[in-house]
Design an enzyme around this catalytic site. Sequence first.
Site, PDB file in Angstrom:
ATOM      1  N   LYS A  69       0.830  -1.214   0.000  1.00 44.97           N
ATOM      2  CA  LYS A  69       0.000   0.000   0.000  1.00 44.97           C
ATOM      3  C   LYS A  69       0.863   1.262   0.000  1.00 44.97           C
ATOM      4  O   LYS A  69       0.610   2.196  -0.759  1.00 44.97           O
ATOM      5  CB  LYS A  69      -0.943  -0.021   1.216  1.00 44.97           C
ATOM      6  N   THR A  70       1.881   1.302   0.853  1.00 44.07           N
ATOM      7  CA  THR A  70       2.767   2.468   0.898  1.00 44.07           C
ATOM      8  C   THR A  70       3.517   2.623  -0.420  1.00 44.07           C
ATOM      9  O   THR A  70       3.674   3.735  -0.936  1.00 44.07           O
ATOM     10  CB  THR A  70       3.761   2.346   2.062  1.00 44.07           C
ATOM     11  N   ASP A 114      -1.442   6.736   6.225  1.00 47.10           N
ATOM     12  CA  ASP A 114      -1.451   5.307   6.545  1.00 47.10           C
ATOM     13  C   ASP A 114      -2.363   5.054   7.740  1.00 47.10           C
ATOM     14  O   ASP A 114      -2.523   5.923   8.605  1.00 47.10           O
ATOM     15  CB  ASP A 114      -0.022   4.860   6.860  1.00 47.10           C
ATOM     16  N   THR A 163      -5.844  -1.251   6.915  1.00 47.31           N
ATOM     17  CA  THR A 163      -5.890  -2.704   7.029  1.00 47.31           C
ATOM     18  C   THR A 163      -7.279  -3.160   7.480  1.00 47.31           C
ATOM     19  O   THR A 163      -7.552  -4.356   7.513  1.00 47.31           O
ATOM     20  CB  THR A 163      -4.849  -3.197   8.043  1.00 47.31           C
ATOM     21  N   ARG A 222       6.469  -8.348   1.954  1.00 44.65           N
ATOM     22  CA  ARG A 222       7.303  -7.841   3.048  1.00 44.65           C
ATOM     23  C   ARG A 222       7.957  -8.992   3.802  1.00 44.65           C
ATOM     24  O   ARG A 222       9.140  -8.939   4.143  1.00 44.65           O
ATOM     25  CB  ARG A 222       6.462  -6.995   4.007  1.00 44.65           C
TER      26      ARG A 222
END
Length: 349
Positions: A69-70, A114, A163, A222
Amino acid sequence: MSDPVALTDPHSAGDAELAFEGALRPKTLDEFVGQRRVRGQLQLLLRAAELQDRTPDHILLAGPPGLGKTTLAMIVAYEGGRPLRMSSGPAIQHAGDLAAILSSLVSGEVLFIDEIHRMARSAEEMLYLAMEDFRIDIMVGKGAGATSVPLELAPFTLVGATTRAGLLPNPLRDRFGFTAHLEFYDEAELELVLARAARLLGLDIDGEAVAEIAGRCRGTPRIANRLLRRVRDYALVHGARPDVTSVKAALELYDVDPLGLDRLDRAVMTTMLERFGGGPVGLSTLAVSVGEEAETIEAVVEPFLVRIGLITRTPRGRVATPAAWRHFGLAGPGAEPSAGGAVPLVDDL
């Protein structure tokens, strides 16, 4: 075999690691691996904004942690040649915090927030008007003499990441022009992510070893990159080639099993199986039994265990599946427990 600069100059080693972290993030949609549908939708949205010479619509990125997302927010800014401002929901606890950010934005800037669902309610309400009309109302004075002063904002694009999209109020969710739901990656996509990271690391790793890591990454890039670095460290310290044997040894050392379960995952599962006979067991009871917060179990552990079919959620509690009994090599029922078991307290579910 070892790099003498890395051993004698800790600043150089730290700079190299930071450079690697930055290089891992793709800068364009073409470099971004996975999320094919979302990439196509974003490409269309950004191209249309470019052709019309306007700021792109506000974008909401929803999905589990670690899926990009980032990175996608950075790509939105990079591909449009626009500046990027980054913040987070927990840091915006007052309307004044948000007003300070919004009033300092330049025309066309991309604002990334975020965990946007964790913003204060007063800030959320201010955001409604800012997103729709590029304006905020600031209260001046106190009491009966207080007045509302409108402040015009430069046009901007808000990229929100969450999230837990269900926690966003409907008025805020409806103001996003585009909502992207990011999905977990399959193993083939994770192998591409790992191959790219291995090239950046200068790590000579074969396809079988990459596939072994990809199978233990919980569908999350990640985690894939993190495990790859642990494999690199293991190979460096032991003077071994990063083949499938050293990959298995490294991941066993770091308590990552062939399904991707870590220490906490296994603690939850073995507690369910051995102490509660596979369930049903309530969330708070399970959390106390393993010494963790209920929120950690619900948000971090449980989604993965449900997704790979080791537990199911029922109105009476969490229940282990036959696959869970088989994975842990325990003698258990061939099917889920019947409804005749003890019913947990309502507030324990």
